[in-house]
Design a protein around this motif. Sequence first.
Motif, short mmCIF file in Angstrom:
data_model
loop_
_atom_site.label_atom_id
_atom_site.label_comp_id
_atom_site.label_asym_id
_atom_site.label_seq_id
_atom_site.Cartn_x
_atom_site.Cartn_y
_atom_site.Cartn_z
N GLU A 85 6.08 -61.50 52.12
CA GLU A 85 5.20 -61.53 50.96
C GLU A 85 4.78 -62.98 50.72
OE1 GLU A 85 5.09 -58.84 46.92
OE2 GLU A 85 7.00 -59.51 47.71
N VAL A 86 3.48 -63.21 50.61
CA VAL A 86 3.00 -64.58 50.41
C VAL A 86 2.07 -64.60 49.22
CG1 VAL A 86 1.83 -66.53 51.46
CG2 VAL A 86 3.02 -64.91 52.90
N GLY A 87 2.30 -65.54 48.31
CA GLY A 87 1.41 -65.62 47.16
C GLY A 87 1.39 -67.02 46.59
N GLY A 88 0.47 -67.25 45.70
CA GLY A 88 0.42 -68.52 44.95
C GLY A 88 0.32 -69.75 45.83
N LYS A 89 1.29 -70.65 45.61
CA LYS A 89 1.24 -71.96 46.26
C LYS A 89 1.32 -71.83 47.78
CE LYS A 89 3.32 -76.40 45.17
NZ LYS A 89 4.46 -77.06 44.53
N ASP A 99 12.10 -53.34 53.21
CA ASP A 99 12.76 -54.56 52.75
C ASP A 99 12.01 -55.75 53.32
OD1 ASP A 99 14.64 -53.00 51.58
OD2 ASP A 99 15.91 -52.95 53.39
N LEU A 100 11.78 -56.75 52.49
CA LEU A 100 11.07 -57.94 52.96
C LEU A 100 12.00 -58.77 53.84
CD1 LEU A 100 9.16 -58.97 49.76
CD2 LEU A 100 8.26 -57.88 51.77
N GLU A 101 11.41 -59.44 54.80
CA GLU A 101 12.09 -60.45 55.61
C GLU A 101 13.28 -59.93 56.41
OE1 GLU A 101 12.37 -64.34 54.47
OE2 GLU A 101 10.41 -64.32 53.54
N THR A 102 13.37 -58.62 56.65
CA THR A 102 14.42 -58.17 57.57
C THR A 102 13.77 -58.02 58.93
OG1 THR A 102 13.89 -55.91 56.98
CG2 THR A 102 15.81 -56.88 55.91
N ASN A 103 14.58 -58.15 59.97
CA ASN A 103 14.05 -58.02 61.31
C ASN A 103 13.91 -56.53 61.62
OD1 ASN A 103 13.58 -57.93 64.08
ND2 ASN A 103 14.70 -59.84 64.39
N LEU A 104 12.67 -56.06 61.60
CA LEU A 104 12.44 -54.62 61.78
C LEU A 104 12.77 -54.17 63.19
CD1 LEU A 104 9.04 -54.54 59.93
CD2 LEU A 104 11.16 -53.59 59.09
N GLU A 105 12.56 -55.08 64.16
CA GLU A 105 12.82 -54.70 65.54
C GLU A 105 14.31 -54.45 65.74
OE1 GLU A 105 11.97 -56.24 70.09
OE2 GLU A 105 11.79 -57.65 68.44
N ALA A 106 15.13 -55.34 65.15
CA ALA A 106 16.58 -55.18 65.28
C ALA A 106 17.04 -53.92 64.55
CB ALA A 106 17.28 -56.41 64.72
N ALA A 107 16.39 -53.63 63.42
CA ALA A 107 16.78 -52.44 62.64
C ALA A 107 16.17 -51.17 63.25
CB ALA A 107 16.31 -52.60 61.21
N GLU A 142 -13.90 -55.83 61.19
CA GLU A 142 -13.60 -54.95 60.04
C GLU A 142 -12.13 -55.04 59.65
OE1 GLU A 142 -15.29 -53.21 62.95
OE2 GLU A 142 -16.88 -54.40 62.01
N THR A 143 -11.25 -55.30 60.63
CA THR A 143 -9.82 -55.24 60.32
C THR A 143 -9.15 -56.61 60.30
OG1 THR A 143 -9.37 -54.88 62.67
CG2 THR A 143 -9.55 -52.92 61.28
N TYR A 144 -9.93 -57.69 60.25
CA TYR A 144 -9.29 -59.02 60.16
C TYR A 144 -8.41 -59.10 58.91
CZ TYR A 144 -12.29 -61.14 63.75
OH TYR A 144 -12.89 -61.47 64.93
N LEU A 145 -7.32 -59.87 59.02
CA LEU A 145 -6.41 -60.04 57.88
C LEU A 145 -6.81 -61.29 57.10
CD1 LEU A 145 -3.86 -59.21 56.34
CD2 LEU A 145 -2.55 -60.60 57.93
N ALA A 146 -7.47 -61.09 55.95
CA ALA A 146 -7.94 -62.24 55.16
C ALA A 146 -6.80 -62.79 54.33
CB ALA A 146 -9.08 -61.81 54.25
N LEU A 147 -6.74 -64.11 54.23
CA LEU A 147 -5.69 -64.76 53.44
C LEU A 147 -6.14 -64.86 51.99
CD1 LEU A 147 -4.48 -67.64 55.77
CD2 LEU A 147 -3.11 -65.79 54.90
N ARG A 148 -5.96 -63.80 51.22
CA ARG A 148 -6.27 -63.91 49.79
C ARG A 148 -5.36 -62.97 49.01
NH1 ARG A 148 -11.41 -63.62 47.92
NH2 ARG A 148 -11.76 -65.37 49.31
N SER A 149 -5.09 -63.34 47.75
CA SER A 149 -4.19 -62.52 46.96
C SER A 149 -4.96 -61.29 46.47
CB SER A 149 -3.66 -63.34 45.79
OG SER A 149 -4.70 -64.07 45.21
N GLY A 150 -4.22 -60.36 45.92
CA GLY A 150 -4.84 -59.10 45.48
C GLY A 150 -5.79 -59.32 44.31
N MET A 205 0.14 -61.15 48.65
CA MET A 205 -0.28 -60.29 49.76
C MET A 205 0.91 -60.04 50.68
SD MET A 205 -2.52 -62.83 52.15
CE MET A 205 -2.55 -61.72 53.54
N LYS A 206 0.92 -58.86 51.28
CA LYS A 206 2.00 -58.56 52.21
C LYS A 206 1.47 -58.69 53.63
CE LYS A 206 5.02 -55.44 49.68
NZ LYS A 206 5.31 -54.04 49.42
N ILE A 207 2.23 -59.37 54.48
CA ILE A 207 1.80 -59.57 55.87
C ILE A 207 2.83 -58.89 56.77
CG2 ILE A 207 1.30 -61.27 57.66
CD1 ILE A 207 0.89 -63.31 55.40
N LEU A 208 2.36 -58.04 57.65
CA LEU A 208 3.26 -57.49 58.67
C LEU A 208 3.03 -58.27 59.96
CD1 LEU A 208 5.16 -55.38 59.97
CD2 LEU A 208 3.15 -54.02 60.45
#
Length: 716
Positions: free
Chosen positions: A171-175, A275-283, A304-312, A318-321
Motif C-alpha cells: 500500500e502506497v500513499g501520501g509522502k 495481508d499486505l507485505e507478505t510473500n504471496l509466492e511463499a504462501a 488501457e491497463t497501465y498502472l498510474a501512480l495516483r491516490s484514490g 493505492m494498492k500495488i500488486l
Amino acid sequence: GDKKGDKKGDKKGDKRGLKGPKPNRKQRKADAKDKAVKFANMKAAGQDQVSMTKEAAELRSYELRKKKRKGLLKRKEASLAQVLFPGASPEEYSDREPVPAFVELVESKKTQLPFEFYDLPTCPEPAEKIQKRFRQRRNMGSRLMGHKLQMAPYAFPTKVSKECTPLCVVEVGGKKLRWLRKLVDRQYRVHLTVDQLPVLMRSKELNYAVRGYPVGFKAPPSYTGLKEDEFYLYNHLKFTITYREEPSEFEGVRITGFDVHPVSITHQFGDEKIDLETNLEAANKKDGWSTCSPGGESPVNEPETYLALRSGATGESMKILYSYEVNWIDSDIPWADRWDVYLVGSPDDEIHYFAIVNSLMIVIFLTGAVATIMIRTLKKDIAGYNEMQTLEEAQEETGWKLVHGDVFRPPQNYPMLLSVLVGTGAQIGSAFFITLLASMLRMLNPIKKGAALSAVIFLYVLCGGVGGYVSSRLYKFCDAKSWKRCTIATAIAFPGLIVSMIMVLNIFLTIVGAATAVNFLTIILVFLMWGCVSTPLVFVGSYFGYRADKVEVPTKTNQIARFVPETPYYAAPPTSVLIAGLLPFGSVCIELFFIMSALWLHQLYYIMGFLMAVLMILVATCAQVSMVMCYLQLCVEDHRWWWKSFLNCASAGFYLFLYSLWFLSSKLDLVGILPVMVYLTYMSMISIAFGLMCGTVGYLSCFWFTRKIYGAVKVD
C-alpha cells in the motif's frame, strides 16, 4: 563453431599447434579482409548486436575484437571474461537449484543520489541467509560507496520457468507516493544481478542494450489527455535467463544472459482480503487475480491497463500488486562471451591510443625545448661565464649567472606550508602510482566495486613515510626550527580537509536518505586509520628526513638578498601560472573524459595500462614545463623560484576543476541542488589532489634543474 574450438583449445593448454602449420601473414590478412566483408554485410542486412542469437554474438565478438587482448606487448587473444575478471571461473548450477539474485543500488544519471532497493515501496527482503559461496566481505570502499549485498525478492530455481507469479501487495500513499513519482520523473533505474550478471533491457529492433530497468515512465498530457504529466509504475517483470548446457564439457548449467522486460499493469483484485507485505509466492497464494492467474495470459504493456501512480478519489492509498515471470532459454553462447553485450557501443581502444599519441607530441615538443635550453643556451652561457676572468667583464654580464648568490636562498614566505604541500603531493603521487601498478599486475580488479577505492585509501596511508621524508628534507633545507609542527601538518592537513568535506556532504545526504550517506562510524574509522596509521609513518619518514644531511647546493648564499628588477608579464604570476598549467592538463585531457564518464555516467573503465602511460606523460610534462618556466625566470634575474615552480604546475588542478564545470554543464543533466553539490564536492577533492601531485613534480624537478646548472658554473 571454430570459436568453441578455440575456447576448448585455450582451456586444455593451447592445442592449436597440433592442427597444422600456423597461418602466415598473407593468409591472416586475407582472413581478416573476408571477415570484415562478411560482418559489414551482416550489419547492412540489419543484423543486431544485442540479442542472444549466434549471429548477433559473432558480430558482437567481431566488433569487440580489439578489447579482447591481454598482455602489454604480446597481445594474446582472450575472452572478455579473462580481461575484465582475471581468475574468475564459471559457476555451475544443477537443476532446480536456486540461483542467487541480488539487488544493487537504484540510481539515476540525472542525480548522483542512489537509494537502496528496499527504500522503495517494494516487497520485503527475503529472510533466508545468503549462501556461503556467494557472500562478499564488505570492504571499506564499498562501505563508502554505499554498496550492500542484499537478496532480491525474486526466486530463480535453475531451469524452472514460471508463469505470472504474484509476489506481494504493497500500500502506497501520501509522502511515499509523491517520492515514487519523483523517482520516476528523475529516471531512476533498478539494478539486479543474477550469477554476477547485471540485468539488461535489450531491444533487438532498436539494437540497444542498457543495464537495469526504470522504476516507471512518464507520459505527457498530449498522450494521456490529462492536464499534467502522468507517472506510471512498472510492477510486473518478465525475466529471461539464457543458459548453456554441454554435458561433454561441464556438469550442470552455466548462466550466459539475464534480461528483463518491465510491464506496467493494473492487476484486477479479487474479493478476498490480502495481508499486505507478505510473500504471496511463499504462501502459495496464486488465485484471486484475473490478470495474473496460472495458465492465464501473460501481462503486456497496454495503454488501457497501465498502472498510474495516483491516490484514490478521496485520497486513500493505492494498492500495488507486484508480480513476475521467468523464462529459461537454452542458447549456445559460451560462458566466456557473456560479457560482450555489456560493452557494445563503448568507445574503442583506438581513441586511447590517439590520446596518448596526442600527449606524446606535447612531451616531445617540450623535451626539445628543454634539451635546447640545457645544451645550446646553457653550454654557451657556461663557457662564456667560465672564460671571463676579469672583473669588469663579469659586471657587464646579465642573465641567470648573476643570481647565483641568491638562487638557493630558502623561501622567505611560508616555508613550512610549502614543505607540507610538497610532502602531501609526493604521498598522493606515490599512492596513485602503486595503485595503478597493482591493477596492471592484476592484483586489483578495477571492476570490483570498492576494491580500488579501498586500495587507494590504504596505499595513501602506507605512503605516509614518503610524505614525511620529502617534507622534512625540504623543511630542514629551509633552516626552519618548528619541525614537529611541520610533521604533524603533513600527516593531518590533507586527510583532515577531505574528511571534513565528506562530513559536511554526509549531513545533507543523510537528510535525503541516499544510499551513499556513509555511516558516521565509517568516516571516523577512515580518519582514525589516517590519524593512527599514517601519522606514525609520517613521523618515521620525517625522522629519516631530519637525520639525513642537508641538501647540498653548489653555490654559497649571499648575506643580503639581491634586488629583483621588474619582471616581464610572462615570467610573473598570475600569467606564468596560468600558462604553465595548461600543458600538463592538456596532456591528460582526452583520457580524463573516459575517467569522468566512468565516474559519473556509470560506464565501465578497465584499461589501467593506458592510465599508467598517461600518468608517466603527465609527470614528464610537469617536470619539463616547470624547468622551462624556471629558466625564463632566472634569466630575468628573478631568484624567487620556490613558490613559483610549485604553483606553475599546481594550476593544472584549477584547469581540472574548470573542466569538471564544463562536463557538468554539457554532459550531465543533474536535477536539483544537492546532486550538483555532491558532484562539485567530489570534483574539488580530485582537483586538489591532482594539483598537489603536479605541483610536487614541478617543484622537485626545478630543484634538480637549478642545482645542475649552477653546479656547472665556476663561481668565485
